[in-house]
Design a protein around this motif. Structure first.
Motif, PDB file in Angstrom:
ATOM      1  N   PHE A  87       4.505   3.405  -0.318  1.00 48.61           N
ATOM      2  CA  PHE A  87       3.972   3.923   0.947  1.00 48.61           C
ATOM      3  C   PHE A  87       4.367   5.383   1.174  1.00 48.61           C
ATOM      4  O   PHE A  87       3.671   6.112   1.864  1.00 48.61           O
ATOM      5  N   PHE A 236       5.555   6.621  10.276  1.00 51.46           N
ATOM      6  CA  PHE A 236       4.755   5.414  10.423  1.00 51.46           C
ATOM      7  C   PHE A 236       3.589   5.598  11.391  1.00 51.46           C
ATOM      8  O   PHE A 236       3.365   4.799  12.295  1.00 51.46           O
ATOM      9  N   GLY A 237       2.863   6.699  11.171  1.00 55.61           N
ATOM     10  CA  GLY A 237       1.587   6.892  11.842  1.00 55.61           C
ATOM     11  C   GLY A 237       1.615   7.622  13.158  1.00 55.61           C
ATOM     12  O   GLY A 237       0.565   7.859  13.750  1.00 55.61           O
ATOM     13  N   GLN A 241      -0.851  10.168  10.430  1.00 59.22           N
ATOM     14  CA  GLN A 241      -0.745   9.894   9.001  1.00 59.22           C
ATOM     15  C   GLN A 241       0.591   9.217   8.749  1.00 59.22           C
ATOM     16  O   GLN A 241       1.382   9.044   9.672  1.00 59.22           O
ATOM     17  N   ARG A 242       0.824   8.831   7.511  1.00 61.40           N
ATOM     18  CA  ARG A 242       2.022   8.038   7.240  1.00 61.40           C
ATOM     19  C   ARG A 242       3.284   8.745   7.730  1.00 61.40           C
ATOM     20  O   ARG A 242       4.089   8.166   8.456  1.00 61.40           O
ATOM     21  N   LEU A 303       3.650  -2.725   7.446  1.00 61.99           N
ATOM     22  CA  LEU A 303       3.043  -1.851   6.438  1.00 61.99           C
ATOM     23  C   LEU A 303       1.658  -2.340   6.025  1.00 61.99           C
ATOM     24  O   LEU A 303       0.782  -1.535   5.694  1.00 61.99           O
ATOM     25  N   MET A 306      -0.697  -0.979   8.554  1.00 68.80           N
ATOM     26  CA  MET A 306      -0.757   0.486   8.617  1.00 68.80           C
ATOM     27  C   MET A 306      -1.476   1.091   7.408  1.00 68.80           C
ATOM     28  O   MET A 306      -0.902   1.858   6.627  1.00 68.80           O
ATOM     29  N   ASP A 308      -4.148   3.685   5.672  1.00 66.51           N
ATOM     30  CA  ASP A 308      -4.483   5.074   5.997  1.00 66.51           C
ATOM     31  C   ASP A 308      -5.685   5.140   6.935  1.00 66.51           C
ATOM     32  O   ASP A 308      -5.745   5.989   7.829  1.00 66.51           O
ATOM     33  N   LEU A 311      -4.423   4.243  10.468  1.00 62.94           N
ATOM     34  CA  LEU A 311      -3.574   5.301  11.015  1.00 62.94           C
ATOM     35  C   LEU A 311      -4.403   6.505  11.437  1.00 62.94           C
ATOM     36  O   LEU A 311      -4.172   7.093  12.494  1.00 62.94           O
TER      37      LEU A 311
END
Length: 417
Positions: A87, A236-237, A241-242, A303, A306, A308, A311
């Motif tokens: 991730f 985490f968003g 984005q991550r 995860l 979540m 892409d 997010l």
């Protein structure tokens, strides 16, 4: 309900007692409903009681509630570290360890940095917040209330100005301060690491200057100094984005994780370059509860949700709603105390300030009370507690988000001079 048995050194923002919650809504013990723009201080990017997270917790709790990983490994820990490694979008092999919290991740990162470099000094930044443990207190770029009455703190730690368009500190100014630091205060060869947030949380949702971030990365590479990036709140968003470091065009040597990693369960992590993570002797890292199986199961479910695509969609929708409302309020001159909009993506802060630009913490305190009475929970931030940080779940229903912004709008018009 009496709080007599609870330490009075714990500061409570909202004097209510919560009973239950669902996504972006919570209810107190009297049955009153609130829209939650606090999200457990950035922990609930997927909202309260996300069905996938709850199901994972229940299933895991029926199988194995706890085992200390350093006594005997368990499957959820192993699976989560594999999933986390995939991730985290960096161009090198990573490994890591799980912790109970973000502060514990920061503490372990300091140990790893010392072990890898043989150096002890750390450079942090004004306005930073990295935790409440004794070592992380010294990293924080703010004295009150965190450092008061606790005496000498573990060091050596030095602070630099945090450059951001949100606070008026330029890249050039920060680099000049860094040049002075290394010519007057500390030998470069004694520095183990820099630690920095790509978007400051407690500091008021200030977004790091991209030019400075890239200059800092080059400086660290040149002098064999580690760069620790703290994404405990911004990850985490939260920014769409991550992780927020991707926006800056840099990669960390060590990455600190926590808060929304596990949908509300206590969990954190420090992840980074494998050679760094493996440098301490056997037994140098670990912890009894670190990587608890139930928390790991919750993180795996988090995860999974979540993606892409999710997010990006959540971040764009929330950012558009907040920015659109803020620009309309400014155009309407809704309140003389409406200051700057800080942050990036869905990680946004709204400043309350006087006409001359000085902070207006009194009005922010009033705003928090008015909003709570009207059914909206807000959280302060910033050096003067004058910036409202907006941390609604990324999964908030559009109608609930608009309702919350309506309440915010109405309360802005009621602020006293």
């Amino acid at each position: 309900m009496s709080h007599a048995s609870i330490s009075q050194s714990i500061s409570i923002v909202h004097p209510i007692s919560l009973s239950h919650g669902k996504n972006a809504e919570v209810w107190d013990t009297a049955g009153k409903r609130y829209i939650d723009f606090v999200g457990g201080i950035g922990v609930l990017n997927l909202g309260h009681c996300h069905p996938a997270v709850v199901a994972a917790i229940c299933e895991q709790a029926a199988r194995l509630t706890h085992y200390a990983f350093n006594a005997a490994p368990h499957t959820p820990y192993i699976e989560l570290m594999q999933r986390l490694s995939a991730f985290i979008t960096v161009g090198y092999p990573v490994s890591g360890m799980l912790t109970n919290s973000g502060a514990e991740a920061a503490e372990n990162a300091l140990k790893i940095a010392r072990g890898a470099t043989g150096r002890t000094a750390v450079i942090a930044f004004d306005g930073a917040f990295h935790g409440r443990t004794l070592a992380t207190l010294n990293l924080n770029g703010k004295v009150a209330p965190y450092k008061q009455k606790v005496g000498l703190l573990p060091g050596p730690v030095y602070h630099l100005p945090y450059p951001s368009t949100d606070n008026g500190m330029t890249c050039a100014d920060a680099l000049k301060a860094m040049e002075r630091l290394f010519s007057v205060e500390i030998d470069i060869n004694d520095v183990a690491c820099f630690i920095i947030e790509p978007v400051q949380g407690e500091g008021g949702f200030l977004a790091l200057d991209t030019e400075f971030a890239q200059a800092l990365r080059r400086f660290c590479d040149q002098h064999n100094i580690l760069l620790i990036i703290d994404e405990i709140q911004s990850g985490f968003g939260r920014t769409g984005q991550r992780f927020a470091f991707s926006r800056l065009g840099i990669e960390p040597d060590l990455l600190l994780l926590g808060k929304s990693i596990a949908g509300g369960m206590p969990l954190g992590a420090v992840v980074g370059r494998k050679a760094l993570m493996d440098n301490l002797p056997k037994g140098g890292l670990g912890g009894t509860y670190s990587g608890n199986p139930v928390a790991c199961a919750a993180a795996l479910a988090t995860l999974e949700v979540m993606s892409d695509k999710n997010l990006h969609a959540w971040g764009v929708a929330q950012e558009a709603a907040i920015v659109g409302r803020y620009e309309a309020w400014r155009a309407q001159q809704l309140s003389p105390y409406l200051g700057r909009l800080t942050g990036v993506g869905a990680m946004r802060g709204i400043e309350l300030a006087h006409a001359d630009g000085t902070p207006a913490p009194k009005q922010l305190a009033q705003l928090l009370e008015l909003a709570r009475e009207a059914g909206l929970l807000l959280m302060p931030s910033g050096k003067s507690r004058h910036i409202v940080r907006l941390l609604a779940p990324l999964t908030i229903e559009p109608a609930v988000l608009e309702e919350g912004l309506d309440i915010f709008q109405a309360c802005l018009t009621q602020l006293d001079e």
